[in-house]
Design an enzyme around this catalytic site. Structure first.
Site, mmCIF file in Angstrom:
data_model
loop_
_atom_site.group_PDB
_atom_site.id
_atom_site.type_symbol
_atom_site.label_atom_id
_atom_site.label_comp_id
_atom_site.label_asym_id
_atom_site.label_seq_id
_atom_site.Cartn_x
_atom_site.Cartn_y
_atom_site.Cartn_z
ATOM 1 C CG ASP A 16 7.131 6.302 4.999
ATOM 2 O OD1 ASP A 16 6.271 7.121 5.391
ATOM 3 O OD2 ASP A 16 8.256 6.217 5.518
ATOM 4 C CG ASN A 48 10.869 3.646 2.928
ATOM 5 O OD1 ASN A 48 10.035 4.214 3.636
ATOM 6 N ND2 ASN A 48 12.093 3.372 3.342
ATOM 7 C CG HIS A 76 15.590 4.925 4.578
ATOM 8 N ND1 HIS A 76 16.790 4.270 4.804
ATOM 9 C CD2 HIS A 76 14.702 4.404 5.453
ATOM 10 C CE1 HIS A 76 16.617 3.389 5.782
ATOM 11 N NE2 HIS A 76 15.366 3.460 6.196
ATOM 12 C CG HIS A 160 10.547 10.356 8.821
ATOM 13 N ND1 HIS A 160 9.639 9.686 8.034
ATOM 14 C CD2 HIS A 160 11.666 9.591 8.825
ATOM 15 C CE1 HIS A 160 10.187 8.582 7.578
ATOM 16 N NE2 HIS A 160 11.412 8.483 8.055
ATOM 17 C CG HIS A 187 6.989 2.001 7.107
ATOM 18 N ND1 HIS A 187 7.572 1.335 6.044
ATOM 19 C CD2 HIS A 187 7.562 3.224 7.108
ATOM 20 C CE1 HIS A 187 8.457 2.118 5.460
ATOM 21 N NE2 HIS A 187 8.480 3.272 6.089
HETATM 22 FE FE FE2 Z 1 9.797 4.939 5.694
HETATM 23 FE FE FE2 Z 2 12.302 6.563 7.852
#
Ligand code: FE2
Ligand code: FE2
Length: 267
Positions: A16, A48, A76, A160, A187
């Site tokens: 990400d 992100n 997101h 994810h 992350h």
């Molecule tokens: Fe992320």
């Molecule tokens: Fe996420």
């Protein structure tokens, strides 16, 4: 292994992109990585990229210009409402495939490149995160739909998810059908990359692309305040004069069989 008789291709999946520092890191480091490793295909998770939450046309264009073939995402991806029409129309940006069909965007892409049919599938787990459709069943149905696609055909998955046990359970479910299963969302890169018994390369988290001196790429102080005061202060990407780190995974795949022959972390 003799590379002259085996049709080996190299794929990188990058973690990400967090905010403008992450984006800058990608644009500087990815072209070098592609050259150095002679990469045939690259994916990046872009959920992100727009100041930590979502993605807009600006980030989309910069990511693609850096040499990325497909942008994957996660929970997101819909934060910037103005990007929804882009999600609907562009074939090389994905949202998780197991959200309701009415949600904007596509969950998988098929890209012909270098004589290989690359099938990229984006899925999201359900443990400790949104209660969406079953990612295991959605994977099965996509693979089934694509079974008549001409070979060589390589399936790669961005799974994810929050839960490590769900990620590993999914990986063994997809083993032998996907060539590479790279997980995202937390992350923080894990050190468990390996080739599973039926030939899929796997890692529980590929990490992120952004400022390392941070809390998952975000400002340390704001994150600490959220935990100390239990108030949901808006998180912001960490800033630094140091360059960010690009994290991900590179797998070598036998294009004729779809079997992974090597896997290593970009750390
Ligand atoms: Fe992320
Ligand atoms: Fe996420």
């Amino acid at each position: 292994m003799n590379n002259e008789t085996v049709n080996i291709v190299r794929v990188a999946m990058i973690g990400d992109i967090v905010g403008s520092h992450g984006l800058e890191t990608l644009t500087v480091k990815l072209p070098v990585l592609i050259k150095e490793h002679n990469l045939n295909f690259v994916t990046v998770n872009g959920e992100n990229a727009a100041e930590g939450f979502g993605i807009t046309e600006r980030e989309y264009k910069l990511i693609i210009q850096a040499g990325v073939d497909v942008i994957t995402s996660g929970n997101h991806v819909w934060e910037k409402r103005e990007f929804w029409s882009f999600l609907e129309n562009e074939k090389n940006i994905l949202r998780p495939a197991n959200y309701p069909p009415s949600v904007p965007g596509a969950g998988f892409a098929r890209i012909e490149k270098g004589g290989v049919n690359w099938i990229v599938i984006n899925l999201q787990g359900r443990e400790f995160i949104n209660a969406i459709d079953c990612p295991f069943m959605r994977f099965d149905s996509i693979v089934n739909e694509q079974k008549d696609v001409a070979k060589p055909q390589i399936i790669i998955v961005d799974f994810h998810a929050e839960s490590s046990r769900e990620k590993e359970a999914f990986a063994y479910h997809a083993d032998g059908r996907a060539s590479l299963i790279a997980c995202t969302h937390t992350h923080v890169q894990t050190a468990d990359e390996r080739i599973l018994p039926k030939g899929s390369a796997y890692i529980t988290d590929i990490g992120m692309t952004g400022i390392t001196d941070s809390v998952i790429g975000m400002d340390i102080k704001i994150c600490q305040e959220r935990f100390r005061k239990q108030v949901q202060y808006q998180m912001k990407p960490a800033v630094s004069i140091e360059q960010g780190q690009l994290q991900g995974i590179i797998a070598e795949i036998d294009a004729d069989t779809g079997t992974a022959v090597s896997v290593k972390r970009i750390a």
